[in-house]
Design a protein around this motif. Structure first.
Motif, short mmCIF file in Angstrom:
data_model
loop_
_atom_site.label_atom_id
_atom_site.label_comp_id
_atom_site.label_asym_id
_atom_site.label_seq_id
_atom_site.Cartn_x
_atom_site.Cartn_y
_atom_site.Cartn_z
N TRP A 22 125.42 -47.20 65.80
CA TRP A 22 124.66 -48.38 66.22
C TRP A 22 124.51 -48.41 67.74
O TRP A 22 123.43 -48.68 68.25
CB TRP A 22 125.35 -49.65 65.73
CG TRP A 22 124.54 -50.88 66.00
CD1 TRP A 22 123.61 -51.45 65.19
CD2 TRP A 22 124.57 -51.67 67.21
NE1 TRP A 22 123.06 -52.55 65.81
CE2 TRP A 22 123.62 -52.71 67.04
CE3 TRP A 22 125.28 -51.60 68.39
CZ2 TRP A 22 123.38 -53.66 68.02
CZ3 TRP A 22 125.04 -52.55 69.36
CH2 TRP A 22 124.11 -53.57 69.18
N LYS A 24 124.60 -45.90 69.84
CA LYS A 24 123.69 -44.82 70.26
C LYS A 24 122.23 -45.23 70.00
O LYS A 24 121.37 -45.01 70.85
CB LYS A 24 124.05 -43.54 69.51
CG LYS A 24 123.06 -42.43 69.65
CD LYS A 24 123.47 -41.46 70.69
CE LYS A 24 122.43 -40.35 70.77
NZ LYS A 24 122.85 -39.21 71.46
N GLN A 25 121.97 -45.83 68.86
CA GLN A 25 120.60 -46.17 68.49
C GLN A 25 120.08 -47.43 69.19
O GLN A 25 118.88 -47.57 69.37
CB GLN A 25 120.48 -46.34 66.97
CG GLN A 25 120.69 -45.05 66.23
CD GLN A 25 120.71 -45.22 64.72
OE1 GLN A 25 120.87 -46.33 64.19
NE2 GLN A 25 120.57 -44.12 64.01
N ASN A 26 120.98 -48.33 69.59
CA ASN A 26 120.53 -49.62 70.11
C ASN A 26 120.86 -49.88 71.57
O ASN A 26 120.28 -50.79 72.16
CB ASN A 26 121.13 -50.75 69.27
CG ASN A 26 120.61 -50.74 67.86
OD1 ASN A 26 119.49 -51.13 67.61
ND2 ASN A 26 121.41 -50.24 66.94
N MET A 27 121.77 -49.13 72.15
CA MET A 27 122.19 -49.43 73.52
C MET A 27 122.06 -48.24 74.48
O MET A 27 122.45 -48.34 75.64
CB MET A 27 123.65 -49.91 73.52
CG MET A 27 123.91 -51.10 72.61
SD MET A 27 123.00 -52.58 73.07
CE MET A 27 123.97 -53.15 74.43
N ASP A 29 119.64 -47.04 75.98
CA ASP A 29 118.78 -47.29 77.15
C ASP A 29 119.51 -48.10 78.23
O ASP A 29 119.09 -48.11 79.38
CB ASP A 29 117.50 -48.00 76.73
CG ASP A 29 117.75 -49.33 76.04
OD1 ASP A 29 118.80 -49.48 75.37
OD2 ASP A 29 116.90 -50.22 76.17
#
Length: 166
Positions: A22, A24-27, A29
């Motif tokens: 989660w 890696k996919q959401n934070m 940036d």
């Protein structure tokens, strides 16, 4: 401007895997993330396979580390980097042999490891507060984590007291 660093400890369990994926996919940036798996050498082989599979499938770039104990008084343990292929694997946990000998004594190195975890939590919360809260929900979550830190500090003091009494 460079992104703040975030170290993520991946325990090898399902919840930890979910959180790592989660993040890696959401934070990704917002943070320069590094994922770490600390192998004790006593993990079940399926745990090691799971960590390796999640790492490869989701491109986490997990750094595998193992403790390098230093038995000399006053010396903290170090670590070495390993891979899935080179990770230590022990089939028998020492605790099985220790049951007959009585309760396991706490070593200073173990309480030092707990201290580092509590200290890291404190640093994360301080930086979170310094960077500001996105909204009221973010502020409320910070407060929950701060209360957990207080509980963790209290537990650490108790563990240190138990170790001193041994």
């Amino acid at each position: 401007m460079s992104k703040p660093r975030l170290r993520v400890s991946f325990s090898g369990g399902r919840t930890s895997a979910f959180m790592s994926i989660w993040l890696k996919q959401n934070m990704a940036d917002q943070y320069d993330m590094r994922f770490v798996f600390a192998n004790t050498g006593w993990e079940h082989p399926d745990t090691l396979r799971f960590v390796n599979e999640v790492d490869k499938r989701f491109d986490l770039g997990v750094a595998w580390v193992e403790a390098v104990p230093r038995r000399e008084l006053g010396k903290s343990s170090g670590h070495r980097e390993v891979t899935y292929e080179t990770a230590s694997r022990t089939t028998k946990k020492p605790q099985a042999d220790q049951k007959a000998a009585g309760p396991t004594k706490l070593a200073k190195v173990e309480t030092v490891a707990l201290w580092h975890a509590v200290n890291w939590m404190e640093v994360v919360l301080r930086e979170w507060k310094r960077d500001g809260f996105k909204d009221d929900q973010d502020r409320a979550q910070h407060e929950v984590q701060r209360q957990q830190l207080t509980t963790a500090k209290r537990a650490l003091r108790k563990v240190n007291q138990l170790r001193k009494e041994q």
